[in-house]
Design a protein around this motif. Structure first.
Motif, PDB file in Angstrom:
ATOM      1  N   SER A  96      20.440  66.802  16.039  1.00  0.00           N
ATOM      2  CA  SER A  96      21.906  66.845  16.123  1.00  0.00           C
ATOM      3  C   SER A  96      22.432  67.547  17.362  1.00  0.00           C
ATOM      4  N   ALA A  97      21.688  68.469  17.933  1.00  0.00           N
ATOM      5  CA  ALA A  97      22.154  69.197  19.112  1.00  0.00           C
ATOM      6  C   ALA A  97      21.801  68.495  20.421  1.00  0.00           C
ATOM      7  N   ILE A  98      20.887  67.513  20.355  1.00  0.00           N
ATOM      8  CA  ILE A  98      20.378  66.871  21.569  1.00  0.00           C
ATOM      9  C   ILE A  98      21.328  65.752  22.003  1.00  0.00           C
ATOM     10  N   SER A  99      21.931  65.921  23.165  1.00  0.00           N
ATOM     11  CA  SER A  99      22.816  64.874  23.692  1.00  0.00           C
ATOM     12  C   SER A  99      22.183  64.124  24.860  1.00  0.00           C
ATOM     13  N   PHE A 100      21.025  64.599  25.332  1.00  0.00           N
ATOM     14  CA  PHE A 100      20.327  63.946  26.438  1.00  0.00           C
ATOM     15  C   PHE A 100      18.828  64.095  26.251  1.00  0.00           C
ATOM     16  N   ILE A 101      18.113  63.009  26.497  1.00  0.00           N
ATOM     17  CA  ILE A 101      16.652  63.039  26.455  1.00  0.00           C
ATOM     18  C   ILE A 101      16.142  62.199  27.617  1.00  0.00           C
ATOM     19  N   ASP A 102      15.111  62.693  28.296  1.00  0.00           N
ATOM     20  CA  ASP A 102      14.518  61.930  29.392  1.00  0.00           C
ATOM     21  C   ASP A 102      13.094  61.536  29.017  1.00  0.00           C
ATOM     22  N   SER A 103      12.374  60.978  29.973  1.00  0.00           N
ATOM     23  CA  SER A 103      11.025  60.500  29.692  1.00  0.00           C
ATOM     24  C   SER A 103      10.081  61.622  29.263  1.00  0.00           C
ATOM     25  N   CYS A 104      10.289  62.820  29.768  1.00  0.00           N
ATOM     26  CA  CYS A 104       9.452  63.959  29.351  1.00  0.00           C
ATOM     27  C   CYS A 104       9.711  64.309  27.886  1.00  0.00           C
ATOM     28  N   GLY A 105      10.962  64.285  27.487  1.00  0.00           N
ATOM     29  CA  GLY A 105      11.314  64.539  26.093  1.00  0.00           C
ATOM     30  C   GLY A 105      10.763  63.466  25.172  1.00  0.00           C
ATOM     31  N   ILE A 106      10.904  62.214  25.601  1.00  0.00           N
ATOM     32  CA  ILE A 106      10.343  61.100  24.836  1.00  0.00           C
ATOM     33  C   ILE A 106       8.825  61.261  24.734  1.00  0.00           C
ATOM     34  N   GLY A 107       8.192  61.639  25.837  1.00  0.00           N
ATOM     35  CA  GLY A 107       6.748  61.839  25.842  1.00  0.00           C
ATOM     36  C   GLY A 107       6.306  62.907  24.861  1.00  0.00           C
ATOM     37  N   ALA A 108       7.075  63.987  24.758  1.00  0.00           N
ATOM     38  CA  ALA A 108       6.749  65.063  23.813  1.00  0.00           C
ATOM     39  C   ALA A 108       6.815  64.555  22.378  1.00  0.00           C
ATOM     40  N   LEU A 109       7.841  63.764  22.065  1.00  0.00           N
ATOM     41  CA  LEU A 109       7.975  63.218  20.711  1.00  0.00           C
ATOM     42  C   LEU A 109       6.840  62.248  20.389  1.00  0.00           C
ATOM     43  N   VAL A 110       6.532  61.362  21.327  1.00  0.00           N
ATOM     44  CA  VAL A 110       5.463  60.386  21.104  1.00  0.00           C
ATOM     45  C   VAL A 110       4.113  61.088  20.969  1.00  0.00           C
ATOM     46  N   SER A 111       3.869  62.094  21.781  1.00  0.00           N
ATOM     47  CA  SER A 111       2.610  62.848  21.695  1.00  0.00           C
ATOM     48  C   SER A 111       2.466  63.511  20.332  1.00  0.00           C
ATOM     49  N   ALA A 112       3.545  64.081  19.831  1.00  0.00           N
ATOM     50  CA  ALA A 112       3.500  64.718  18.511  1.00  0.00           C
ATOM     51  C   ALA A 112       3.258  63.689  17.418  1.00  0.00           C
ATOM     52  N   LEU A 113       3.908  62.545  17.531  1.00  0.00           N
ATOM     53  CA  LEU A 113       3.703  61.480  16.555  1.00  0.00           C
ATOM     54  C   LEU A 113       2.245  61.033  16.541  1.00  0.00           C
ATOM     55  N   LYS A 114       1.648  60.883  17.710  1.00  0.00           N
ATOM     56  CA  LYS A 114       0.241  60.498  17.803  1.00  0.00           C
ATOM     57  C   LYS A 114      -0.667  61.589  17.252  1.00  0.00           C
ATOM     58  N   LYS A 115      -0.344  62.845  17.538  1.00  0.00           N
ATOM     59  CA  LYS A 115      -1.170  63.958  17.057  1.00  0.00           C
ATOM     60  C   LYS A 115      -1.174  64.015  15.531  1.00  0.00           C
ATOM     61  N   ILE A 116      -0.027  63.781  14.932  1.00  0.00           N
ATOM     62  CA  ILE A 116       0.053  63.784  13.468  1.00  0.00           C
ATOM     63  C   ILE A 116      -0.756  62.627  12.901  1.00  0.00           C
ATOM     64  N   GLY A 117      -0.642  61.465  13.524  1.00  0.00           N
ATOM     65  CA  GLY A 117      -1.398  60.288  13.097  1.00  0.00           C
ATOM     66  C   GLY A 117      -1.200  59.963  11.636  1.00  0.00           C
ATOM     67  N   GLU A 118      -2.298  59.679  10.974  1.00  0.00           N
ATOM     68  CA  GLU A 118      -2.271  59.312   9.553  1.00  0.00           C
ATOM     69  C   GLU A 118      -2.186  60.531   8.635  1.00  0.00           C
ATOM     70  N   ALA A 119      -2.285  61.727   9.197  1.00  0.00           N
ATOM     71  CA  ALA A 119      -2.302  62.951   8.396  1.00  0.00           C
ATOM     72  C   ALA A 119      -0.944  63.302   7.816  1.00  0.00           C
ATOM     73  N   GLY A 120       0.124  62.723   8.344  1.00  0.00           N
ATOM     74  CA  GLY A 120       1.459  63.070   7.875  1.00  0.00           C
ATOM     75  C   GLY A 120       2.481  62.109   8.423  1.00  0.00           C
ATOM     76  N   ASP A 121       3.675  62.639   8.656  1.00  0.00           N
ATOM     77  CA  ASP A 121       4.775  61.802   9.112  1.00  0.00           C
ATOM     78  C   ASP A 121       5.736  62.630   9.946  1.00  0.00           C
ATOM     79  N   MET A 122       6.312  62.010  10.937  1.00  0.00           N
ATOM     80  CA  MET A 122       7.335  62.659  11.747  1.00  0.00           C
ATOM     81  C   MET A 122       8.590  61.802  11.674  1.00  0.00           C
ATOM     82  N   LYS A 123       9.661  62.405  11.205  1.00  0.00           N
ATOM     83  CA  LYS A 123      10.927  61.706  11.056  1.00  0.00           C
ATOM     84  C   LYS A 123      11.960  62.329  11.990  1.00  0.00           C
TER      85      LYS A 123
END
Length: 109
Positions: free
Chosen positions: A49-76
């Motif tokens: 809710s506080a994020i009004s701007f995201i760049d490729s580095c921010g997107i990369g951080a989210l995607v990396s976390a999603l991959k790290k979690i993998g099948e072990a959990g979920d990121m929403k």
């Protein structure tokens, strides 16, 4: 960088108190998120809710976390602002993440 967290229904809810998730803070955010995942927090709701701007580095951080979690959990993602949603749709990442209007909806899913 200020990160607020709380546990609710076995989910780690993370809120970033920054208007931007970009090259200036994405690395620290990712490192913090990875530590939390390594400590067993594999069901994460990221309140954007506080994020009004995201760049490729921010997107990369989210995607990396999603991959790290993998099948072990979920990121929403919840409370995604219109500007960030535009970026997610342009990159087609709206298909990779479970996105919810509110934290309540994310926790119920």
């Amino acid at each position: 960088m200020l990160i607020e967290t709380r546990i609710e229904n076995d989910n780690l809810i993370i809120g970033l108190n920054e208007e931007r998730l970009d090259a200036a803070n994405a690395r620290d955010f990712k490192d913090d998120l990875f530590k939390r995942i390594d400590n067993g927090n594999t069901n994460i709701v990221f309140d954007m809710s506080a994020i009004s701007f995201i760049d490729s580095c921010g997107i990369g951080a989210l995607v990396s976390a999603l991959k790290k979690i993998g099948e072990a959990g979920d990121m929403k993602l919840s409370c995604v602002t219109p500007a960030v949603m535009t970026v997610l749709k342009l990159t087609r990442l709206d298909k990779a993440f479970h996105i919810f209007e509110s934290n309540r909806e994310a926790l119920a899913a």
